[in-house]
Scaffold this active site. Structure first.
Site, short mmCIF file in Angstrom:
data_model
loop_
_atom_site.label_atom_id
_atom_site.label_comp_id
_atom_site.label_asym_id
_atom_site.label_seq_id
_atom_site.Cartn_x
_atom_site.Cartn_y
_atom_site.Cartn_z
N GLN A 1 105.10 36.15 -43.36
CA GLN A 1 105.57 34.81 -43.71
C GLN A 1 104.74 34.19 -44.84
O GLN A 1 105.26 33.43 -45.66
CB GLN A 1 105.51 33.92 -42.46
CG GLN A 1 106.41 32.70 -42.50
CD GLN A 1 107.85 33.00 -42.13
OE1 GLN A 1 108.11 33.72 -41.17
NE2 GLN A 1 108.78 32.46 -42.88
N LYS A 5 106.22 35.65 -48.05
CA LYS A 5 107.61 35.21 -48.17
C LYS A 5 107.68 33.75 -48.61
O LYS A 5 108.42 33.39 -49.53
CB LYS A 5 108.30 35.37 -46.80
CG LYS A 5 109.77 34.97 -46.78
CD LYS A 5 110.29 34.77 -45.35
CE LYS A 5 110.06 35.99 -44.48
NZ LYS A 5 110.79 35.89 -43.19
N LYS A 22 103.63 31.68 -37.49
CA LYS A 22 104.71 32.20 -36.65
C LYS A 22 104.32 32.00 -35.20
O LYS A 22 103.14 31.91 -34.88
CB LYS A 22 104.90 33.70 -36.90
CG LYS A 22 106.23 34.23 -36.45
CD LYS A 22 107.32 33.98 -37.48
CE LYS A 22 108.69 34.37 -36.99
NZ LYS A 22 109.66 34.38 -38.09
N GLY A 53 113.43 28.39 -35.95
CA GLY A 53 113.97 29.43 -35.07
C GLY A 53 113.66 30.83 -35.56
O GLY A 53 113.15 31.04 -36.66
N ASP A 54 113.96 31.78 -34.71
CA ASP A 54 113.90 33.22 -35.02
C ASP A 54 114.71 33.88 -33.89
O ASP A 54 115.56 33.22 -33.27
CB ASP A 54 112.44 33.70 -35.06
CG ASP A 54 112.29 35.09 -35.69
OD1 ASP A 54 112.25 35.18 -36.93
OD2 ASP A 54 112.23 36.10 -34.96
N THR A 71 119.80 32.25 -44.09
CA THR A 71 119.13 33.55 -44.18
C THR A 71 120.13 34.63 -44.58
O THR A 71 119.87 35.42 -45.50
CB THR A 71 118.45 33.91 -42.84
OG1 THR A 71 117.69 32.79 -42.40
CG2 THR A 71 117.56 35.12 -42.98
N ASN A 77 122.22 35.28 -35.68
CA ASN A 77 122.32 34.30 -36.76
C ASN A 77 122.33 34.94 -38.14
O ASN A 77 123.21 34.64 -38.97
CB ASN A 77 121.15 33.30 -36.64
CG ASN A 77 121.09 32.36 -37.81
OD1 ASN A 77 120.35 32.59 -38.76
ND2 ASN A 77 121.91 31.31 -37.79
P1 NDP Z 1 119.26 36.27 -33.16
O1 NDP Z 1 118.55 36.11 -31.87
O2 NDP Z 1 120.28 35.29 -33.57
O3 NDP Z 1 119.95 37.71 -33.21
C1 NDP Z 1 119.20 38.88 -33.08
C2 NDP Z 1 120.14 40.07 -33.14
O4 NDP Z 1 119.36 41.26 -33.24
C3 NDP Z 1 120.99 40.21 -31.89
O5 NDP Z 1 122.20 40.82 -32.22
C4 NDP Z 1 120.12 41.12 -31.03
O6 NDP Z 1 120.86 41.86 -30.06
C5 NDP Z 1 119.53 42.05 -32.06
N1 NDP Z 1 118.23 42.52 -31.56
C6 NDP Z 1 117.13 41.77 -31.32
N2 NDP Z 1 116.14 42.50 -30.83
C7 NDP Z 1 116.62 43.75 -30.74
C8 NDP Z 1 116.08 44.97 -30.30
N3 NDP Z 1 114.81 45.06 -29.84
N4 NDP Z 1 116.88 46.07 -30.37
C9 NDP Z 1 118.15 45.99 -30.84
N5 NDP Z 1 118.72 44.84 -31.27
C10 NDP Z 1 117.97 43.75 -31.22
O7 NDP Z 1 118.09 36.39 -34.25
P2 NDP Z 1 118.18 36.18 -35.84
O8 NDP Z 1 119.49 36.63 -36.35
O9 NDP Z 1 117.72 34.82 -36.13
O10 NDP Z 1 117.03 37.17 -36.33
C11 NDP Z 1 117.29 38.52 -36.70
C12 NDP Z 1 116.17 39.02 -37.61
O11 NDP Z 1 116.11 38.20 -38.78
C13 NDP Z 1 114.77 38.98 -37.01
O12 NDP Z 1 114.02 40.07 -37.53
C14 NDP Z 1 114.20 37.69 -37.55
O13 NDP Z 1 112.80 37.71 -37.59
C15 NDP Z 1 114.79 37.70 -38.96
N6 NDP Z 1 114.87 36.42 -39.65
C16 NDP Z 1 115.46 35.34 -39.08
C17 NDP Z 1 115.54 34.16 -39.78
C18 NDP Z 1 116.24 32.97 -39.24
O14 NDP Z 1 116.28 31.95 -39.94
N7 NDP Z 1 116.82 33.00 -38.07
C19 NDP Z 1 114.94 34.02 -41.12
C20 NDP Z 1 114.39 35.23 -41.65
C21 NDP Z 1 114.36 36.38 -40.91
P3 NDP Z 1 120.77 41.42 -28.52
O15 NDP Z 1 121.51 40.13 -28.42
O16 NDP Z 1 121.40 42.55 -27.79
O17 NDP Z 1 119.30 41.27 -28.20
O1 2IT Z 2 111.34 34.79 -40.50
C1 2IT Z 2 111.64 33.68 -40.96
O2 2IT Z 2 111.49 33.42 -42.15
C2 2IT Z 2 112.23 32.68 -40.06
N1 2IT Z 2 112.46 32.98 -38.90
C3 2IT Z 2 112.54 31.30 -40.56
C4 2IT Z 2 111.30 30.45 -40.60
C5 2IT Z 2 111.52 29.00 -40.92
O3 2IT Z 2 110.51 28.27 -40.83
O4 2IT Z 2 112.61 28.58 -41.24
#
Ligand code: NDP
Ligand code: 2IT
Length: 448
Positions: free
Chosen positions: A114, A117, A129, A168-169, A213, A244
């Site tokens: 982070q 980034k 984080k 969130g994450d 994202t 997401n």
């Molecule tokens: P969500 O909780 O909305 O979705 C996560 C997705 O990934 C779900 O489909 C989940 O499946 C799957 N998943 C999670 N863990 C695992 C695992 N161990 N094995 C297989 N599938 C898995 O999270 P986000 O979409 O917010 O985050 C996804 C990625 O993006 C993460 O790496 C996060 O750090 C990154 N990210 C998120 C940001 C944000 O603003 N939200 C910003 C930048 C990066 P299931 O439901 O079955 O667990």
């Molecule tokens: O991994 C990431 O960049 C996030 N989950 C978003 C962080 C944020 O503060 O919006």
């Protein structure tokens, strides 16, 4: 480490010794240090001021107990974390992850990523984080609320719009941010909007934050393709995950003329040769909070494959948007054999180091997460900006700002890669550009 510059190898050894058992953190540090050789050769002042040692050591690490009562009246105990990694550029900024796999090593890898980034976005935000081993799956809204309230009852004292601003994450979306903000407001008796981002539009959230994202990842991909005179239009795309990031990456890819034919969750994947129906996907995942198999149950053109790898589905553009180390060397080779031309990490560190090597050796355009998924945190910074000025912008204006920011992230990576002798290498470019910015600020701020 043989491939690390000798000026950096000793510092990596220190990281290994000081943080035993934190594999993901080691991986993230090695990936960054592996590209900084030419930087420390050119700028000995970074070495002299111990910037490398300092940047690898969080400024503050919090670990605390979260007690709460489930719907059956049973007391549950979770562990929560907040790692305040680096505040040279601004308040600590980064998401909270709720997933049973969360432990200190995951929070530290995410916090470390982070830092760079956030610098790449060009916005004034430091790196942090947090998260918990709490598993929201199968929990009622009331249980999630009690958990969030208990967590915030401890965390609030460490937060503030000028101090540390979570978002969130994985496992933390609009519902959780609402409960966390509600408890912060109640305890502090302050309507401090800028203390959390990803808020709902009803109470100080920003337009486009939900989509940011995924949209950003797709715009970054489009910028990379442009350097080769190509575009997303007409391309076959596969995303992993269905949360997401995945949903809105798919939505924007479709808007740019691509066909998105598969997505997944931890139980398996769906292939939909007619192209994903985003509204149905949103209904299944955001409203019903169901498994991805429910999408195939509703749609005739889709098939659900239990288990297996979504990367077996042939595509030209792959967008891993689920979690760390979800795409390994063998899967990368399959993608290359199937003709992939671009891979952009919507998730944080989804490709293993071997997978990254396979893509780069195969001439595939490859965007690391700290660049490709920076749109989420960048829009969080826009949310803070709106909160600070008690303003709220339109969707169109916010989206335009985000698009410009992502072009800026792409160009910063490309320029740094070129300047330090690795043209076209977005991994090196992202690390170097982010690092130099933070290192220069740290030099100016003295030994703190
Ligand atoms: P969500 O909780 O909305 O979705 C996560 C997705 O990934 C779900 O489909 C989940 O499946 C799957 N998943 C999670 N863990 C695992 C695992 N161990 N094995 C297989 N599938 C898995 O999270 P986000 O979409 O917010 O985050 C996804 C990625 O993006 C993460 O790496 C996060 O750090 C990154 N990210 C998120 C940001 C944000 O603003 N939200 C910003 C930048 C990066 P299931 O439901 O079955 O667990
Ligand atoms: O991994 C990431 O960049 C996030 N989950 C978003 C962080 C944020 O503060 O919006």
């Amino acid at each position: 480490m043989s491939h690390l510059d000798p000026l950096l190898a000793e510092h990596y050894e220190t990281v290994l010794q000081r943080n035993p058992g934190e594999q993901e953190f080691h991986q993230a540090v090695l990936e960054v240090l592996g590209t900084l050789g030419p930087v420390v050769r050119k700028h000995r002042e970074y070495v002299d001021a111990a910037i490398i040692e300092r940047i690898c050591e969080p400024e503050r690490q919090l670990i605390f107990r979260v007690p709460w009562t489930d719907d059956a009246g049973q007391v549950q105990i979770n562990r929560a974390f907040r790692v305040e990694f680096n505040s040279a550029l601004g308040p600590y900024k980064g998401g909270m992850r709720f997933h049973p796999s969360v432990y200190l090593g995951i929070v530290k890898f995410l916090g470390f990523e982070q830092i760079f980034k956030n610098a790449l976005t060009g916005m004034p935000i430091g790196g942090g984080k947090g998260g918990s081993d709490f598993d929201p799956k199968g929990r009622s809204d009331a249980e999630v609320m009690r958990f969030c309230q208990s967590l915030m009852t401890e965390l609030y004292r460490h937060l503030g719009e000028y101090t540390d601003v979570p978002a969130g994450d994985i496992g933390v979306g609009g519902r959780e941010i609402g409960y966390l903000f509600g408890q912060y407001k109640r305890i502090t008796n302050r309507y401090e909007s800028g203390v959390l981002t990803g808020k709902g539009l009803a109470y100080g959230g920003s337009q486009v934050r939900t989509e940011a994202t995924g949209y950003g990842t797709v715009w970054f991909t489009e910028e990379m393709l442009k350097t080769r005179g190509q575009s997303l239009s007409g391309r076959r795309v596969v995303v992993s995950g269905s949360g997401n990031v995945a949903i809105y990456a798919a939505q924007k890819a479709i808007a740019l003329g691509a066909q998105v034919v598969a997505c997944s969750d931890s139980s398996g994947y769906v292939v939909d040769e007619a192209g994903l129906d985003i509204e149905l996907l949103r209904q299944v995942k955001e409203v019903d909070r169901a498994r991805i198999s429910a999408y195939a149950d509703e749609r005739g053109s889709a098939t659900f494959v239990a288990g297996g790898s979504v990367w077996d589905v042939p595509c030209e553009v792959a967008l891993p948007c689920a979690t760390q180390n979800e795409l390994d060397g063998a899967e990368a080779r399959t993608l290359v054999e199937n003709g992939v031309v671009a891979v952009a990490e919507g998730a944080n560190m989804p490709c293993t180091p071997e997978a990254v090597d396979v893509f780069q050796a195969g001439g595939v355009l490859f965007a690391p997460g700290k660049a490709a998924n920076a749109g989420g945190v960048a829009t969080s910074a826009l949310e803070m900006q709106q909160n600070a000025s008690r303003d709220s912008w339109t969707f169109a204006h916010t989206e335009e700002r985000l698009h410009e920011i992502m072009k800026g992230v792409h160009d910063r990576c490309a320029t740094a890669a070129e300047e330090y002798g690795s043209p076209g290498d977005y991994v090196a470019g992202a690390n170097i550009s982010g690092f130099v910015q933070v290192a220069d600020a740290m030099l100016a701020l003295g030994v703190v």
